[in-house]
Design a protein around this motif. Structure first.
Motif: not given
Length: 407
Positions: A328, A279, A274, A332
């Motif tokens: 995100y 992004d 990350k 996850d």
């Protein structure tokens, strides 16, 4: 007086090519007593009705069980023969649909019509090249995102941003960095057809993304038009991606997906991923993972949680995914669900015949082989063809009602 060069039909060219491939396989991998099988299979297929549902089912009894004992990489000679016959069937398959809805509807794309147009234009290109003495075959389909955003009428649920045509071809297809005979022949046909359908593409295409093998030979090239509002973060283009490393469009997608899957599977520090990845690149990794997931549905059945996730992520890609917290959170959830791991082991089971955690293996050495494992490709191509047949049959409500009345 100009000499007229006789040209075989596409069906005849495909049959001659199949016979040569079968003979090559038997000579390389089988004992001499199996050599006559190539002629027997070829003769059987020469007389089969082109509308036959499954060519392999008609000829597999000729092979018996013995060919499943002859190794072909991690597969068997029977798997390799089935793969060649499946490619042959796709090459000679007739177009049964006669009428199609408009290709574009407010920049929403009808996938069945799109695939039909691509097949029609590449077959015209094949014939044109064959007349010039260049024999090859093209296998075509949409790369990526179009496969999971189709509504009940067969149109994409969102206006297209990236219209990518993936094309597999024979290794002998001429190709160089500034194009070659395929692009010279196909592109005028393609741009003219798009214009007739209402999409005017200026003559400002660029040759991009060349790929080479270890010897330096050019194996892939893309011809791309970038729309004026294209940016790295908001990618909008029309692309024609030609490979001569892979003969089918499914192989291109499988190779892309396995490379992505391998990279994600070997990511052990997601915090570092990350931190080190932009992004926008995280978003496209997630999009490609979800987009290409469908090609493995003949290999792996998603868990209930994974199916829920894929539906949620599809919806999020209509806009919400551009929020960093949403992006995100879904990444996850994908990692926590073991979805990546489950897919890797499902592929290993098909290719290597091993159960989850049974023994270690290498994705790059054992699965991302050259050629790719036929047993895996057979499952993928059968599933993708059935999927495209299904969504290709979808029609706008008024047209569907009219078709039923005619039937």
């Amino acid at each position: 007086m100009k000499r007229i060069i006789p040209m075989m039909s596409r069906l005849a060219r495909a049959h001659v090519h199949l016979q040569a491939r079968l003979e090559g396989l038997f000579q390389a991998f089988a004992a001499p007593q199996y050599a006559p099988l190539a002629a027997a299979i070829s003769e059987n297929l020469e007389h089969i009705a082109l509308e036959t549902r499954d060519f392999w089912a008609q000829v597999s009894p000729l092979c018996g069980d013995d060919l499943r004992k002859v190794k072909f990489g991690s597969d068997t000679l029977a798997d390799a023969i089935e793969w060649e016959i499946l490619k042959y069937q796709a090459r000679v398959r007739p177009e049964l649909e006669k009428t199609w809805p408009p290709l574009f509807r407010d920049r929403h794309v009808h996938i069945g019509c799109l695939n039909h147009m691509w097949r029609q234009l590449t077959r015209e290109t094949e014939d044109s090249l064959a007349f010039k003495g260049i024999e090859t075959f093209f296998d075509v389909g949409p790369w990526g995102g179009f496969n999971f955003v189709v509504n009940e009428e067969g149109y994409t649920r969102m206006p297209f941003a990236r219209l990518t045509l993936g094309i597999g071809s024979l290794p002998s297809t001429p190709l160089h960095e500034d194009g070659g005979p395929f692009f010279d022949t196909f592109m005028p046909l393609y741009t003219s057809r798009l214009a007739r359908e209402g999409l005017i593409v200026p003559e400002e295409w660029q040759y991009r993304n060349p790929k080479r093998d270890v010897s330096g030979r050019l194996t892939e090239l893309s011809h791309t038009y970038y729309f004026p509002h294209h940016t790295y973060d908001n990618r909008t283009f029309v692309k024609v991606r030609l490979s001569r490393e892979f003969e089918t469009y499914e192989e291109i997608m499988v190779a892309d997906f396995l490379e992505l899957l391998t990279r994600l599977y070997h990511t052990t520090d997601w915090a570092a991923y990350k931190q080190e990845t932009k992004d926008v690149d995280v978003r496209f990794d997630l999009q490609d993972f979800v987009s290409l997931n469908h090609i493995m549905e003949g290999v792996y059945q998603r868990t209930e949680r994974e199916e829920q996730l894929i539906q949620e992520i599809k919806e999020a890609f209509r806009g919400a995914i551009r929020q960093r917290s949403v992006l995100y959170d879904y990444l996850d959830q994908v990692v926590a669900s073991k979805w990546i791991e489950n897919l890797v082991w499902a592929v290993a089971r098909v290719v290597l015949g091993i159960r989850k955690f049974e023994r270690p293996f290498s994705m790059s050495r054992d699965i991302l082989t050259s050629p790719l494992p036929p047993q895996l490709l057979v499952r993928v191509k059968r599933h993708v063809q059935a999927y495209h047949d299904r969504i290709g049959s979808l029609r706008p409500a008024a047209e569907a009602g009219h078709r039923r009345e005619q039937e």
